[in-house]
Design a protein around this motif. Structure first.
Motif, short mmCIF file in Angstrom:
data_model
loop_
_atom_site.label_atom_id
_atom_site.label_comp_id
_atom_site.label_asym_id
_atom_site.label_seq_id
_atom_site.Cartn_x
_atom_site.Cartn_y
_atom_site.Cartn_z
N THR A 170 -2.68 1.77 -8.26
CA THR A 170 -2.11 2.73 -7.31
C THR A 170 -0.61 2.60 -7.13
N GLU B 279 0.70 0.92 -4.82
CA GLU B 279 0.95 0.78 -3.39
C GLU B 279 1.42 -0.62 -3.05
N SER C 47 -0.51 -3.36 2.13
CA SER C 47 -1.35 -2.20 2.44
C SER C 47 -2.65 -2.26 1.66
N VAL C 48 -2.58 -2.59 0.39
CA VAL C 48 -3.79 -2.68 -0.44
C VAL C 48 -4.70 -3.80 0.06
N ARG D 25 -5.00 -5.03 3.02
CA ARG D 25 -5.63 -4.64 4.28
C ARG D 25 -6.81 -3.70 4.03
N LYS D 26 -6.61 -2.73 3.14
CA LYS D 26 -7.70 -1.81 2.81
C LYS D 26 -8.89 -2.55 2.21
N VAL D 27 -8.62 -3.43 1.26
CA VAL D 27 -9.69 -4.15 0.58
C VAL D 27 -10.46 -5.02 1.56
N ASN E 156 -10.89 -4.54 4.71
CA ASN E 156 -11.73 -3.65 5.53
C ASN E 156 -12.96 -3.18 4.78
N TRP E 157 -12.80 -2.87 3.48
CA TRP E 157 -13.95 -2.45 2.68
C TRP E 157 -14.98 -3.57 2.59
N ASN F 22 -14.99 0.02 6.96
CA ASN F 22 -14.97 1.40 6.51
C ASN F 22 -15.27 1.45 5.02
N PRO G 47 -14.39 3.80 1.41
CA PRO G 47 -13.55 4.87 0.85
C PRO G 47 -14.34 6.17 0.73
N THR H 41 -10.71 7.21 -5.49
CA THR H 41 -10.50 5.82 -5.04
C THR H 41 -11.67 4.95 -5.44
#
Length: 401
Positions: free
Chosen positions: A62, A64, A68-69, A71-73, A75-76, A81, A83, A88
């Motif tokens: 990405t 990014e 940021s990446v 944090r997303k990972v 959370n997944w 959450n 995607p 994605t």
């Protein structure tokens, strides 16, 4: 059915002793196991350093920022959450080095359906996964294919209302009724998949697109045809004398067949986790209208519900899947025990889903598990009614508030 630990736990409760709707709800609250997105990822990539691998892979794909990446990972993988964007989800699978089959399971866990084998984009991604290529290769190839066969991205999904009606053999929507419905000979997604499974290199991929481009599109075309057929029948069913009964409005169809005690409105703050899981993506009148008007794809949940509520109608003819002409999905089961009935119905439901490119039933999925419980109905009890009884109990506390 493939029995994992989760499937074995949940199916063991259903098999044997008959369970009341209230007993099932108690099991759902304490005892049942659910297959979460992070569990599916962990099973597909059993690597102790999966998080680090996924973070690094997504940064490379990405571009990014690492924070940021990361944090997303996190959370997944913590289940906070999932995607929603299918692109994605494909990126996640490329980052983890998954194969085509594993990617299908990951997509199914997050977005109801696995790889859509009529969607040109997803076909390219599937080919890259099959041949062990990386995401950048897949993106370059996708753009190349789009440049050569761009019609596949537009011909199915940017039609006018009139062209859409023609595509499913119907007259204008205002005049659509069961008498005017002329169903085209469908090209099942399974047939497309069989052809695509023979693709092993770029040359055969291009040949595939050249030969089957007219049958591709980002919406599930054959699922839409079946959706329209069954919805039209619900709107104006035939009576015992073969004549059409009174025509129902979409609101009446929703209330009679699909609501099943699921509360209306958007407020979910006071819902339990189970209630939120069941209600998620549950169809409403707006979504059904959008599906009918091709503004959104026909969902797997709606197709399953249509299967359940139309069990008594002699609609489902699945010659392509090896079922006899004019043979009901639910055959006479008076002499079969409940477990045999359930086993047979699971096979029939999975044939139905497979024909439209949708994932088979998963006992680790809450909605699917409710369907499995309902399909054990016998002695003339409507399958959909059995499911409705469970949902009434599951949401009764919310309704009392």
């Amino acid at each position: 059915m493939d029995r994992t630990r989760i499937s074995e736990n949940n199916m063991s409760f259903l098999e044997g002793k008959e369970r009341s709707p209230r007993e099932l709800v108690a099991f759902l609250k304490k005892g049942a196991l659910y297959r979460s997105f992070d569990q599916v990822l962990s099973r597909a990539c059993p690597d102790e350093k999966m998080m680090e691998k996924l973070i690094q892979g997504m940064i490379e794909i990405t571009g990014e920022k690492p924070d940021s990446v990361a944090r997303k990972v996190r959370n997944w993988l913590k289940g906070k959450n999932i995607p929603k964007n299918r692109k994605t989800l494909f990126q996640i699978c490329f980052a983890l080095g998954l194969n085509e089959a594993e990617t299908g399971r990951v997509l199914g866990a997050a977005a109801e359906t696995g790889i859509h084998y009529r969607n040109p984009d997803e076909l390219v991604y599937a080919f890259a996964l099959r041949t062990g290529k990386d995401y950048q290769y897949a993106e370059d190839l996708r753009k190349n294919v789009q440049n050569q066969y761009g019609f596949m991205w537009s011909s199915r999904d940017e039609e006018s209302e009139e062209e859409t009606d023609k595509a499913v053999g119907k007259k204008k929507a205002k005049k659509n009724n069961r008498e005017n419905y002329v169903k085209l000979e469908p090209v099942f997604t399974r047939q497309i998949w069989n052809e695509f499974s023979q693709v092993t290199d770029e040359a055969s991929l291009m040949e595939f697109f050249q030969e089957h481009g007219k049958d591709l599109g980002v919406l599930h075309e054959t699922a839409y045809q079946k959706f329209m057929e069954l919805m039209d029948y619900l709107q104006q069913p035939e009576g015992l004398n073969g004549k059409a009964e009174e025509k129902y409005t979409m609101d009446e169809i929703m209330d009679t067949y699909f609501q099943m005690h699921i509360p209306e409105g958007r407020k979910t703050a006071d819902y339990t986790c189970l209630q939120k899981l069941v209600r998620k993506y549950w169809p409403n009148e707006t979504s059904l209208l959008n599906m009918r008007n091709r503004k959104e794809d026909v969902s797997r949940k709606v197709m399953v519900l249509l299967y359940l509520v139309t069990e008594e109608f002699d609609f489902c003819r699945m010659n392509e899947q090896g079922m006899d002409e004019q043979k009901d999905y639910y055959m006479d089961d008076e002499e079969e025990d409940a477990d045999t009935v359930l086993e047979r119905r699971i096979k029939q439901m999975n044939l139905f889903l497979k024909a439209y490119g949708m994932n088979p039933l998963d006992p680790g999925n809450l909605f699917d598990y409710l369907v499995l419980y309902a399909m054990k109905a016998r002695d003339g009890e409507p399958v959909s009614e059995r499911m409705e009884q469970v949902l009434e109990i599951l949401f009764e506390e919310e309704e009392k508030q």
